[in-house]
Design a protein around this motif. Structure first.
Motif, mmCIF file in Angstrom:
data_model
loop_
_atom_site.group_PDB
_atom_site.id
_atom_site.type_symbol
_atom_site.label_atom_id
_atom_site.label_comp_id
_atom_site.label_asym_id
_atom_site.label_seq_id
_atom_site.Cartn_x
_atom_site.Cartn_y
_atom_site.Cartn_z
ATOM 1 N N SER A 1 0.819 -1.216 0.000
ATOM 2 C CA SER A 1 0.000 0.000 0.000
ATOM 3 C C SER A 1 0.852 1.265 0.000
ATOM 4 C CB SER A 1 -0.930 -0.006 1.227
ATOM 5 O OG SER A 1 -1.672 1.191 1.294
ATOM 6 N N LEU A 2 1.953 1.248 0.709
ATOM 7 C CA LEU A 2 2.850 2.411 0.706
ATOM 8 C C LEU A 2 3.344 2.703 -0.713
ATOM 9 C CD1 LEU A 2 4.951 1.745 3.950
ATOM 10 C CD2 LEU A 2 3.329 3.620 3.589
ATOM 11 N N ASN A 3 3.702 1.645 -1.432
ATOM 12 C CA ASN A 3 4.171 1.821 -2.808
ATOM 13 C C ASN A 3 3.046 2.286 -3.728
ATOM 14 O OD1 ASN A 3 6.802 1.012 -2.209
ATOM 15 N ND2 ASN A 3 6.347 -1.142 -2.536
ATOM 16 N N SER A 4 1.853 1.707 -3.549
ATOM 17 C CA SER A 4 0.711 2.112 -4.370
ATOM 18 C C SER A 4 0.366 3.581 -4.145
ATOM 19 C CB SER A 4 -0.521 1.249 -4.049
ATOM 20 O OG SER A 4 -0.379 -0.068 -4.512
ATOM 21 N N GLY A 5 0.301 3.979 -2.881
ATOM 22 C CA GLY A 5 -0.088 5.354 -2.560
ATOM 23 C C GLY A 5 0.857 6.385 -3.140
ATOM 24 N N LYS A 6 2.153 6.106 -3.044
ATOM 25 C CA LYS A 6 3.145 7.045 -3.600
ATOM 26 C C LYS A 6 2.996 7.172 -5.107
ATOM 27 C CE LYS A 6 6.483 5.969 0.040
ATOM 28 N NZ LYS A 6 7.670 5.129 0.370
ATOM 29 N N ALA A 7 2.793 6.036 -5.781
ATOM 30 C CA ALA A 7 2.641 6.060 -7.237
ATOM 31 C C ALA A 7 1.369 6.805 -7.639
ATOM 32 C CB ALA A 7 2.611 4.628 -7.778
ATOM 33 N N ILE A 8 0.279 6.547 -6.920
ATOM 34 C CA ILE A 8 -0.994 7.212 -7.229
ATOM 35 C C ILE A 8 -0.876 8.723 -7.027
ATOM 36 C CG2 ILE A 8 -3.371 7.524 -6.394
ATOM 37 C CD1 ILE A 8 -3.331 4.443 -5.832
ATOM 38 N N THR B 1 1.103 0.281 -8.232
ATOM 39 C CA THR B 1 2.388 0.870 -8.593
ATOM 40 C C THR B 1 2.423 0.966 -10.118
ATOM 41 O OG1 THR B 1 3.542 -1.242 -8.801
ATOM 42 C CG2 THR B 1 3.464 -0.247 -6.602
ATOM 43 N N GLU B 2 3.449 1.630 -10.634
ATOM 44 C CA GLU B 2 3.543 1.792 -12.090
ATOM 45 C C GLU B 2 3.620 0.447 -12.815
ATOM 46 O OE1 GLU B 2 3.843 4.660 -13.984
ATOM 47 O OE2 GLU B 2 4.190 6.267 -12.540
ATOM 48 N N THR B 3 4.087 -0.601 -12.122
ATOM 49 C CA THR B 3 4.250 -1.911 -12.757
ATOM 50 C C THR B 3 3.192 -2.924 -12.312
ATOM 51 O OG1 THR B 3 5.828 -2.555 -11.023
ATOM 52 C CG2 THR B 3 6.730 -1.604 -13.050
ATOM 53 N N PRO C 1 -2.436 -1.047 -14.015
ATOM 54 C CA PRO C 1 -1.765 -0.132 -14.952
ATOM 55 C C PRO C 1 -1.239 -0.823 -16.214
ATOM 56 C CG PRO C 1 -1.093 0.347 -12.709
ATOM 57 C CD PRO C 1 -1.875 -0.937 -12.659
ATOM 58 N N LYS C 2 -0.789 -2.087 -16.083
ATOM 59 C CA LYS C 2 -0.333 -2.825 -17.275
ATOM 60 C C LYS C 2 -1.479 -2.964 -18.285
ATOM 61 C CE LYS C 2 3.142 -5.849 -15.049
ATOM 62 N NZ LYS C 2 4.371 -5.437 -15.731
ATOM 63 N N ALA C 3 -2.647 -3.355 -17.791
ATOM 64 C CA ALA C 3 -3.803 -3.530 -18.676
ATOM 65 C C ALA C 3 -4.266 -2.192 -19.244
ATOM 66 C CB ALA C 3 -4.943 -4.203 -17.911
ATOM 67 N N ALA C 4 -4.261 -1.161 -18.394
ATOM 68 C CA ALA C 4 -4.699 0.167 -18.840
ATOM 69 C C ALA C 4 -3.795 0.695 -19.954
ATOM 70 C CB ALA C 4 -4.718 1.132 -17.665
ATOM 71 N N LYS C 5 -2.511 0.401 -19.844
ATOM 72 C CA LYS C 5 -1.558 0.857 -20.856
ATOM 73 C C LYS C 5 -1.888 0.254 -22.219
ATOM 74 C CE LYS C 5 3.413 1.233 -21.806
ATOM 75 N NZ LYS C 5 4.777 0.908 -21.318
ATOM 76 N N VAL C 6 -2.200 -1.049 -22.230
ATOM 77 C CA VAL C 6 -2.572 -1.704 -23.480
ATOM 78 C C VAL C 6 -3.899 -1.136 -23.999
ATOM 79 C CG1 VAL C 6 -3.177 -3.930 -24.539
ATOM 80 C CG2 VAL C 6 -1.291 -3.788 -22.904
ATOM 81 N N PHE D 1 -0.376 5.892 -16.787
ATOM 82 C CA PHE D 1 -0.689 5.807 -15.354
ATOM 83 C C PHE D 1 -1.432 7.050 -14.865
ATOM 84 C CE2 PHE D 1 0.009 5.894 -10.799
ATOM 85 C CZ PHE D 1 -0.173 4.557 -10.442
ATOM 86 N N SER D 2 -0.984 8.211 -15.253
ATOM 87 C CA SER D 2 -1.615 9.454 -14.826
ATOM 88 C C SER D 2 -3.053 9.550 -15.334
ATOM 89 C CB SER D 2 -0.803 10.656 -15.311
ATOM 90 O OG SER D 2 -1.320 11.857 -14.783
ATOM 91 N N GLU D 3 -3.265 9.113 -16.570
ATOM 92 C CA GLU D 3 -4.619 9.116 -17.137
ATOM 93 C C GLU D 3 -5.511 8.107 -16.420
ATOM 94 O OE1 GLU D 3 -3.487 10.355 -21.750
ATOM 95 O OE2 GLU D 3 -3.395 8.248 -21.117
ATOM 96 N N LEU D 4 -4.927 6.976 -16.022
ATOM 97 C CA LEU D 4 -5.682 5.945 -15.311
ATOM 98 C C LEU D 4 -6.193 6.460 -13.972
ATOM 99 C CD1 LEU D 4 -6.659 3.031 -14.713
ATOM 100 C CD2 LEU D 4 -4.310 2.504 -13.987
ATOM 101 N N VAL D 5 -5.309 7.024 -13.155
ATOM 102 C CA VAL D 5 -5.753 7.485 -11.833
ATOM 103 C C VAL D 5 -6.718 8.665 -11.961
ATOM 104 C CG1 VAL D 5 -3.782 6.562 -10.561
ATOM 105 C CG2 VAL D 5 -3.625 8.860 -11.539
ATOM 106 N N THR D 6 -6.541 9.476 -12.980
ATOM 107 C CA THR D 6 -7.477 10.575 -13.228
ATOM 108 C C THR D 6 -8.858 10.019 -13.573
ATOM 109 O OG1 THR D 6 -5.711 12.037 -14.011
ATOM 110 C CG2 THR D 6 -7.962 12.594 -14.682
#
Length: 311
Positions: A23-30, A279-281, A285-290, A295-300
């Motif tokens: 969660s710490l890693n997810s929160g920082k990335a988000i 996280t970015e990986t 996010p992997k599926a969203a990229k395809v 990543f920024s567009e995904l969280v938005t």
């Protein structure tokens, strides 16, 4: 700055669950992704934080990046609802039901959605001789899963009565109720859901016995395939099943559905994740990229969906 990014967001992360590090890693990335999109973001580790203090921060919306107990099970959602603070993702019921592997399996069954046979073992009622009976009921190999943990924590494979007994004793350290599932031999897939749109399917491959915590977060040998090389008809069918499962548990906004395909070629639903790793990986996010979202567009988009009533 548009009306969307004018919102002041608090990203809740960390917490006290067994999935704190993730969660710490997810929160920082988000938070980083939201800041790149132009949002005013405040990161808040809930480990030693009184949620009622949010009321004094003039927060417009909370992005929940808490995995596991306290963050993914409806608790923080209920607190935010009580304080009238909007948040991303599933509501109290959808979060609690999706987090509980036993109840969600029962919902899948009631909705005639495909899921492997299982038994429920209660810590208060379990006796040593039950292990052999469970194996007789479910087959020679089973998967043991604490009902309310994520990231494969407390899970193990058992192929005899002694191993099952040991696995249950270990799992009882995490939960009072344990799901014992018939072993599924076959590939594992995951489908991210954004609103009511299933993202491209990911096929996970690991040399481990199953896609465990190490395979998810530590191993360099785990492979992710997206596109997943299913036929177009198979992928369409799998995405439809995943969306039905997501809606069946009351999940909303965004999430991820995990599925396996057994040796007979049948899909078998595992679970719905309402706050999967971000996280970015990570997988979503992997599926969203395809799908065409960075990543920024995904969280938005996740924030945007939450403003539309998680439609």
């Amino acid at each position: 700055m548009n009306s969307l990014t004018a919102q002041k967001l608090a990203v809740l992360y960390g917490g006290t669950s067994a999935e704190r590090e993730v969660s710490l890693n997810s929160g920082k990335a988000i938070a980083n992704g939201l800041e790149q999109a132009g949002f005013n973001v405040q990161l808040i580790d809930t480990q030693d934080y009184c949620l009622s203090d949010l009321a004094s921060l003039d927060i417009d919306r909370v992005f929940i990046a808490l995995h596991g107990r306290g963050g993914e099970d409806g608790c923080v959602q209920g607190a935010l609802q009580y304080m009238n603070i909007p948040y991303t993702g599933s509501d109290v019921l959808g979060s609690a039901l999706s987090m509980d592997k036993i109840r969600s399996k029962q919902v899948f069954q009631a909705m005639n959605l495909p899921t492997a046979p299982f038994a429920i073992v209660s810590k208060l009622e379990y006796q040593r001789q039950d292990a052999a009976k469970i194996l007789q009921q479910l087959g020679d190999v089973v998967m043991v899963k604490p009902a309310n943990e994520g990231s494969s924590i407390g899970m193990s494979k058992a192929d005899n009565a002694d191993a099952l007994h040991a696995a249950l004793i270990e799992a009882f350290n995490y939960d009072q109720q344990i799901l014992v599932e018939a072993w599924i031999q076959g590939p594992e897939y995951t489908i991210a859901i954004l609103g009511q749109t299933p993202m491209p399917t990911i096929h996970m491959e690991t040399p481990h016995d199953f896609y465990d915590y190490d395979a998810k977060y530590k191993s360099t040998s785990t492979q992710y395939h997206c596109p997943c090389h299913l036929s177009a008809d198979d992928e369409t069918e799998l995405q439809a099943i995943a969306l039905k499962a997501f809606n069946a548990t009351g999940a909303k906004g965004w999430g991820r559905v995990d599925v396996m395909r057994d040796e007979q070629g049948q899909w078998q639903l595992l679970e719905v994740n309402t706050v999967p790793g971000m996280t970015e990986t990570s997988l979503v996010p992997k599926a969203a990229k395809v799908h065409g979202l960075n990543f920024s567009e995904l969280v938005t988009k996740i924030v945007e969906i939450s403003m539309q009533g998680n439609a």
